[in-house]
Design a protein around this motif. Structure first.
Motif, PDB file in Angstrom:
ATOM      1  N   PRO A 322      27.306  -7.782  28.171  1.00 23.24           N
ATOM      2  CA  PRO A 322      27.236  -8.033  26.355  1.00 23.24           C
ATOM      3  C   PRO A 322      26.170  -9.369  25.607  1.00 23.24           C
ATOM      4  O   PRO A 322      25.743  -9.618  26.290  1.00 23.24           O
ATOM      5  CB  PRO A 322      28.432  -9.390  27.171  1.00 23.24           C
ATOM      6  CG  PRO A 322      28.944  -8.027  28.337  1.00 23.24           C
ATOM      7  CD  PRO A 322      27.371  -7.618  28.803  1.00 23.24           C
ATOM      8  N   PHE A 323      26.187  -8.914  24.171  1.00 25.35           N
ATOM      9  CA  PHE A 323      26.138 -10.259  23.225  1.00 25.35           C
ATOM     10  C   PHE A 323      26.516 -10.241  21.797  1.00 25.35           C
ATOM     11  O   PHE A 323      27.443  -9.348  21.699  1.00 25.35           O
ATOM     12  CB  PHE A 323      24.397  -9.907  23.121  1.00 25.35           C
ATOM     13  CG  PHE A 323      24.718  -8.563  22.216  1.00 25.35           C
ATOM     14  CD1 PHE A 323      24.162  -8.020  20.464  1.00 25.35           C
ATOM     15  CD2 PHE A 323      24.154  -7.043  22.867  1.00 25.35           C
ATOM     16  CE1 PHE A 323      24.523  -6.956  20.518  1.00 25.35           C
ATOM     17  CE2 PHE A 323      24.498  -5.844  22.082  1.00 25.35           C
ATOM     18  CZ  PHE A 323      24.533  -5.993  21.046  1.00 25.35           C
ATOM     19  N   THR A 324      26.167 -11.264  21.170  1.00 25.02           N
ATOM     20  CA  THR A 324      26.651 -11.517  19.578  1.00 25.02           C
ATOM     21  C   THR A 324      25.765 -10.985  18.896  1.00 25.02           C
ATOM     22  O   THR A 324      25.091 -11.438  18.507  1.00 25.02           O
ATOM     23  CB  THR A 324      26.181 -13.100  19.620  1.00 25.02           C
ATOM     24  OG1 THR A 324      26.836 -13.852  21.391  1.00 25.02           O
ATOM     25  CG2 THR A 324      27.215 -13.461  18.352  1.00 25.02           C
ATOM     26  N   PRO A 325      26.741 -10.385  18.014  1.00 22.08           N
ATOM     27  CA  PRO A 325      25.944  -9.632  16.998  1.00 22.08           C
ATOM     28  C   PRO A 325      24.952  -9.631  15.806  1.00 22.08           C
ATOM     29  O   PRO A 325      26.270 -11.248  15.674  1.00 22.08           O
ATOM     30  CB  PRO A 325      27.064  -8.264  16.844  1.00 22.08           C
ATOM     31  CG  PRO A 325      28.321  -8.412  17.874  1.00 22.08           C
ATOM     32  CD  PRO A 325      28.482  -9.993  18.506  1.00 22.08           C
ATOM     33  N   ILE A 326      24.322  -9.804  15.494  1.00 17.15           N
ATOM     34  CA  ILE A 326      23.776 -10.875  14.028  1.00 17.15           C
ATOM     35  C   ILE A 326      24.926 -11.054  13.281  1.00 17.15           C
ATOM     36  O   ILE A 326      24.803 -12.055  12.845  1.00 17.15           O
ATOM     37  CB  ILE A 326      22.295  -9.608  13.833  1.00 17.15           C
ATOM     38  CG1 ILE A 326      21.853  -9.754  15.312  1.00 17.15           C
ATOM     39  CG2 ILE A 326      21.784 -10.704  13.126  1.00 17.15           C
ATOM     40  CD1 ILE A 326      20.415  -9.473  14.423  1.00 17.15           C
ATOM     41  N   PRO A 327      25.657  -9.579  12.715  1.00 17.80           N
ATOM     42  CA  PRO A 327      26.227  -9.978  11.659  1.00 17.80           C
ATOM     43  C   PRO A 327      27.569 -11.236  11.916  1.00 17.80           C
ATOM     44  O   PRO A 327      27.571 -12.489  11.460  1.00 17.80           O
ATOM     45  CB  PRO A 327      26.784  -9.119  11.467  1.00 17.80           C
ATOM     46  CG  PRO A 327      26.669  -7.522  11.834  1.00 17.80           C
ATOM     47  CD  PRO A 327      25.769  -8.337  13.153  1.00 17.80           C
ATOM     48  N   GLN A 328      27.980 -11.637  12.656  1.00 17.63           N
ATOM     49  CA  GLN A 328      28.658 -12.922  13.362  1.00 17.63           C
ATOM     50  C   GLN A 328      27.826 -14.049  13.474  1.00 17.63           C
ATOM     51  O   GLN A 328      28.756 -14.962  13.149  1.00 17.63           O
ATOM     52  CB  GLN A 328      29.696 -12.670  15.370  1.00 17.63           C
ATOM     53  CG  GLN A 328      30.438 -13.182  15.117  1.00 17.63           C
ATOM     54  CD  GLN A 328      31.257 -12.660  16.476  1.00 17.63           C
ATOM     55  OE1 GLN A 328      31.258 -11.593  16.872  1.00 17.63           O
ATOM     56  NE2 GLN A 328      31.076 -13.576  18.242  1.00 17.63           N
ATOM     57  N   ILE A 329      26.636 -13.769  13.870  1.00 12.73           N
ATOM     58  CA  ILE A 329      26.260 -14.921  13.974  1.00 12.73           C
ATOM     59  C   ILE A 329      25.689 -15.313  12.576  1.00 12.73           C
ATOM     60  O   ILE A 329      25.845 -17.342  12.237  1.00 12.73           O
ATOM     61  CB  ILE A 329      24.947 -14.820  14.238  1.00 12.73           C
ATOM     62  CG1 ILE A 329      24.398 -13.963  15.640  1.00 12.73           C
ATOM     63  CG2 ILE A 329      23.895 -16.208  14.206  1.00 12.73           C
ATOM     64  CD1 ILE A 329      23.580 -14.199  16.660  1.00 12.73           C
ATOM     65  N   GLN A 330      25.411 -14.387  12.183  1.00 10.12           N
ATOM     66  CA  GLN A 330      25.429 -15.140   9.923  1.00 10.12           C
ATOM     67  C   GLN A 330      26.923 -15.718   9.230  1.00 10.12           C
ATOM     68  O   GLN A 330      26.584 -16.745   8.701  1.00 10.12           O
ATOM     69  CB  GLN A 330      24.773 -13.830   9.220  1.00 10.12           C
ATOM     70  CG  GLN A 330      23.066 -13.363   9.862  1.00 10.12           C
ATOM     71  CD  GLN A 330      22.581 -14.325   8.565  1.00 10.12           C
ATOM     72  OE1 GLN A 330      22.782 -15.268   8.491  1.00 10.12           O
ATOM     73  NE2 GLN A 330      21.062 -14.489   8.831  1.00 10.12           N
ATOM     74  N   GLY A 331      27.581 -14.457   9.443  1.00 12.66           N
ATOM     75  CA  GLY A 331      28.455 -14.492   8.701  1.00 12.66           C
ATOM     76  C   GLY A 331      28.526 -14.801   6.865  1.00 12.66           C
ATOM     77  O   GLY A 331      27.827 -13.967   6.842  1.00 12.66           O
ATOM     78  N   THR A 332      29.897 -15.092   6.364  1.00 16.52           N
ATOM     79  CA  THR A 332      29.700 -14.950   5.157  1.00 16.52           C
ATOM     80  C   THR A 332      29.160 -15.991   4.159  1.00 16.52           C
ATOM     81  O   THR A 332      29.331 -15.835   2.848  1.00 16.52           O
ATOM     82  CB  THR A 332      31.907 -14.223   4.413  1.00 16.52           C
ATOM     83  OG1 THR A 332      31.801 -15.237   4.989  1.00 16.52           O
ATOM     84  CG2 THR A 332      31.474 -13.049   5.438  1.00 16.52           C
ATOM     85  N   GLY A 333      29.294 -17.800   4.557  1.00 15.23           N
ATOM     86  CA  GLY A 333      28.573 -18.923   3.651  1.00 15.23           C
ATOM     87  C   GLY A 333      27.353 -18.524   4.124  1.00 15.23           C
ATOM     88  O   GLY A 333      26.050 -17.810   4.314  1.00 15.23           O
ATOM     89  N   THR A 334      26.483 -19.073   3.878  1.00  9.30           N
ATOM     90  CA  THR A 334      25.142 -19.421   3.395  1.00  9.30           C
ATOM     91  C   THR A 334      24.616 -20.016   4.371  1.00  9.30           C
ATOM     92  O   THR A 334      23.069 -20.488   4.079  1.00  9.30           O
ATOM     93  CB  THR A 334      24.600 -20.929   1.861  1.00  9.30           C
ATOM     94  OG1 THR A 334      25.128 -21.867   1.878  1.00  9.30           O
ATOM     95  CG2 THR A 334      25.192 -20.414   0.464  1.00  9.30           C
ATOM     96  N   SER A 335      25.342 -20.680   5.640  1.00 11.13           N
ATOM     97  CA  SER A 335      24.366 -21.203   6.884  1.00 11.13           C
ATOM     98  C   SER A 335      25.018 -21.011   7.926  1.00 11.13           C
ATOM     99  O   SER A 335      26.339 -19.660   7.673  1.00 11.13           O
ATOM    100  CB  SER A 335      24.358 -22.768   7.236  1.00 11.13           C
ATOM    101  OG  SER A 335      26.241 -22.966   6.742  1.00 11.13           O
ATOM    102  N   ALA A 336      24.603 -20.693   9.463  1.00 11.84           N
ATOM    103  CA  ALA A 336      25.132 -19.556  10.060  1.00 11.84           C
ATOM    104  C   ALA A 336      26.446 -20.010  10.746  1.00 11.84           C
ATOM    105  O   ALA A 336      26.611 -21.391  10.529  1.00 11.84           O
ATOM    106  CB  ALA A 336      24.022 -20.244  11.668  1.00 11.84           C
TER     107      ALA A 336
END
Length: 849
Positions: A322-336
């Protein structure tokens, strides 16, 4: 290890024994057994990024007010014998306590101990640091006036990327900042970002020093470390030199069992190198057995460790766990959206590792989350490491955060710098580039592609290449409708809504193509087609680049493409084979020489401020440290002037020092160089001498066979018109010439107005944010003074033909140009006085440099 004991005064007769003992234990170290009489450095931290600190110890026996007594720290960069950063210390340091000075952007662990911070750029490993009381040096690190290369010493006792702690038996500073410096003499070295000792110091000064048992001061990995790479070697560092038996440690893991290893190093730091890699996802225990370790000094007892030392660590889980997907780390905002410790997996879509690159790689989720508002890519910071290859699928463990406004995974925690926990999972499926088009709908629209492999399918115009040679950058743009390329707003529209709209549209219609290198002035400059930019593979502004493919990143406040392959380049603006015919009998040109100085600048000495006469201004031309630099500059300047082949040339930015004539010097001047090529007497100059008080001035050269100077030259400065601030603008130069063929006269005025990037706040002329830059009122006043002056016929030519040339630092629709087009604002002159000027000069009246 040495410890100071408080004993009755009668035992102080043993002081001679103390000195002998100190030398026996520490070998050739220069140690001090007497109590300190002054402050001295006790710890030096040259950590990752700005994690830098200096600890100062007070062993004098009394409190010291740092400000009252004038204590300060000076830094000397890159071998410069002159300090360019002095930090005056404030506050009080108690007896037996330390004072911590930290860089303002240091890690949280350092700032928690800081008594004072400073936000300037601090030392690297090759920079000397000095502690002073007033102007008296009381301690120093490094050797002032010497550039050691990258560092002094050898890791871990090195000034580069290490922590240094003053040995306990050192009781005074090194007051000779110019002597040779070897950190190992008086300092113990530790790994980069070791900060656990910051905030306290013990010095064995005075009294009797007795032996104590050796201890383990550190292990790598540290106790409790997680995500330790499976191929890691272990380090064990003791408090003093020791002797070890063959079975002095045990190493066992939950999957691998007892781990066999070889041992190198000693007698203080030992390396344990397992014969096989650890297994993924296992926990390991290292135990240093006290009974198998003893010190090597002759002062016994004790000589053996008092207790075993145990350190545990774990390796990262296997690929696919199990790991945290990159899109989840990025999110929809301008910061992580997710920060802190994370584990993720993805495919390497851009490998820019190494100190010459971006010091990391871009990782992208191979399938993404299907949400176009979230980025599927992320940057992984690995420093000088080389851990991956493009196309690999890898598992990364680290700390997610915004680093320079780009979502990044760095070391194992907020204070660590580089990722080391990368597990190769085999070849991955590289996702197809995502198409991105210009213009963007908003300034932050590219955020949704940050870290992803992208393609710009449009044929974009090469609109700017000012930073090509220095930083490998080209600006690509989509021109506004009906235009061939983007234009500076105030070159087309006057300051106001239309220019503002154009500026806003330009910002949304451009992207920077960056070569992905972090070095300045690289030997290899990349052409958009992927090959080297050279005389056989060139481009011009206005040419197009289509299908630019690379990773979209963010750095230095700009979104940019880091190319992973060549783009399609098309030459649509070829260089004309010949200049267009414009008629006329004379050719007049203007050229900026870019600081042509005969007096060489010698950085790093105190004698380089010799230009500019009474102003004692900095020499701005070639450096004496590179003997061929002047020759290259002069050769390029002469070549450009030969290509112009003008009858009269107005020149900017030539040296303005008494006794120095960059134009007419018989061996190194411009005229001598041209005449050596074209023949004696082809060119001559107007000998003005020093003009004004700036380090640079304007000047004129001409062909005597084509024109003859009429009368004497005249100067416009503040003595002629108080509105012309020659403390800001360079004085203007006017000279009348007669055409040799027909006697017709023409007065040429050469100018260099104040630049847009200069500071004019002292005269109440800041940047009004109307796209005209700083000092615009100053330039406008100079333009009005210029036309007023020319309306008086200052050279006494009796002829109405005037030509304004040079650098007005203004675009065509800005106020200074408006002032010239409008003519005089005084009753003494009218706009009609300049009908001939405007009629004769239909092109742009100025350019901005």
């Amino acid at each position: 290890m040495l410890r100071t004991l408080t004993l009755p005064a009668r035992v102080l007769r043993l002081s001679a024994y103390v000195v002998a003992l100190s030398v026996a234990v520490f070998g050739s170290a220069v140690l001090h057994s007497a109590p300190p009489t002054e402050l001295f450095f006790s710890e030096y931290i040259e950590g990752s990024s700005n994690s830098k600190a200096l600890e100062i110890y007070n062993g004098t026996g009394g409190p010291i007010n740092l400000a009252t007594d004038g204590y300060n720290v000076q830094m000397f960069f890159n071998g410069n014998p002159v300090s360019t950063l002095t930090i005056n210390l404030t506050g009080t340091v108690a007896a037996g306590d330390v004072f911590v000075l930290a860089q303002a952007s240091a890690s949280a662990a350092i700032l928690a101990q800081a008594d004072q911070t400073n936000g300037s750029g601090w030392f690297n490993g090759d920079d000397a640091v000095v502690l002073r009381k007033g102007t008296t040096v009381i301690d120093s690190l490094g050797q002032v006036g010497t550039d050691p290369g990258a560092r002094w010493g050898t890791a871990p006792a090195s000034t580069e990327n290490n922590t240094l702690r003053r040995k306990a038996a050192v009781c005074g500073g090194d007051s000779n900042s110019a002597n040779s410096f070897d950190p190992a003499t008086e300092w113990d070295g530790f790994a980069q970002d070791t900060v656990d000792g910051l905030g306290s110091h013990t010095a064995s000064c005075g009294g009797v020093i007795l032996d104590v048992a050796p201890t383990v001061t550190s292990t790598t990995p540290s106790d409790g470390a997680v995500g330790v790479p499976v191929g890691t070697s272990l380090l064990v560092t003791f408090s003093e030199p020791v002797a070890v038996n063959s079975s002095w440690f045990t190493l066992s893991c939950t999957t691998s069992g007892a781990v066999a290893a070889t041992v190198t190093g000693g007698p203080t730091t030992f390396t344990i190198d397992p014969l096989n890699n650890f297994a993924a996802g296992e926990s390991c225990t290292l135990t240093v057995l006290a009974a198998q370790v003893s010190d090597v000094d002759a002062d016994d007892p004790p000589d053996a460790m008092a207790a075993d030392r145990v350190a545990t660590f774990s390796t990262p889980a296997a690929c696919g766990a199990p790991f945290t997907p990159i899109p989840q780390i990025q999110g929809t905002g301008t910061s992580a959206a997710v920060t802190g410790s994370v584990v993720t997996e993805g495919v390497v879509v851009g490998d820019f590792e190494g100190s010459a690159g971006l010091q990391g790689f871009y990782l992208q989720d191979s399938t993404g989350d299907g949400n176009p508002a979230t980025s599927d890519g992320i940057f992984v910071y690995t420093g000088s490491g080389n851990l991956v290859s493009a196309g690999q699928r890898v598992r990364v463990s680290g700390f997610a955060r915004e680093r320079f406004n780009q979502t990044t995974i760095n070391g194992a925690n907020a204070n660590a710098s580089v990722v080391t926990d990368v597990v190769a999972c085999g070849d991955g499926t590289v996702p197809a580039p995502t198409d991105v088009t210009l213009p963007f709908s908003a300034a932050d629209f590219p955020e949704r592609f940050e870290g992803m492999l992208v393609r710009f399918p449009q044929a974009l115009v090469i609109s700017e290449y000012f930073n090509l040679e220095r930083f490998g950058e080209i600006v690509l743009a989509k021109p506004l409708a009906g235009e061939s390329r983007p234009y500076t707003p105030t070159a087309i529209d006057g300051p106001g809504p239309a220019a503002d709209d154009r500026a806003a549209a330009n910002l949304l219609s451009r992207i920077t193509l960056d070569d992905g290198l972090s070095v300045q002035n690289p030997e290899f400059v990349r052409h958009p087609n992927g090959f080297a930019f050279d005389l056989t593979n060139r481009f011009r502004g206005g040419d197009t680049v289509q299908d630019a493919v690379g990773v979209l990143g963010f750095d230095f406040s700009l979104y940019r493409i880091y190319p992973t392959g060549p783009a399609t380049y098309t030459s649509v603006n070829p260089r004309p084979a010949a200049l267009p015919a414009v008629g006329g009998a004379l050719k007049v040109a203007a050229m900026n020489t870019l600081n042509f100085f005969l007096t060489l600048n010698d950085p790093g000495t105190t004698a380089d401020d010799v230009c500019g006469g009474a102003q004692n201004l900095e020499c701005r031309g070639a450096n004496s440290t590179e003997a061929t630099e002047f020759d290259r500059q002069r050769a390029k300047l002469l070549s450009a002037l030969l290509g112009l082949n003008a009858d009269v040339v107005g020149l900017n930015e030539i040296e303005n020092t008494p006794g120095v004539d960059p134009l007419d010097d018989p061996t190194r001047g411009v005229v001598a160089g041209l005449n050596d090529i074209l023949g004696a007497g082809t060119y001559a100059s107007i000998n003005t001498g020093v003009i004004g008080t700036d380090a640079i001035r304007v000047g004129l050269i001409y062909k005597p066979a084509k024109v003859t100077p009429v009368g004497v030259f005249k100067i416009l400065d503040s003595t002629v018109d108080s509105d012309f601030l020659d403390g800001k603008n360079r004085p203007s130069l006017a000279q009348t010439f007669a055409d040799v063929s027909n006697g017709a006269k023409l007065t040429i005025a050469v100018n260099h107005f104040k630049s847009k990037g200069s500071d004019c706040n002292d005269v109440g002329d800041p940047d009004l944010l109307d796209l005209q830059g700083n000092c615009n009122v100053t330039r406008r006043a100079a333009a009005q003074a210029l036309v007023d002056w020319l309306s008086t016929d200052p050279t006494g030519s009796g002829d109405p033909d005037f030509l304004i040339v040079g650098d007005l630092n203004s675009y065509a629709k800005e106020h200074p140009i408006d002032a010239i087009r409008a003519g005089s604002d005084d009753a003494a002159g009218t706009a009609d006085d300049f009908t001939n000027l405007i009629a004769k000069y239909q092109g742009p009246l100025a350019y901005s440099y």
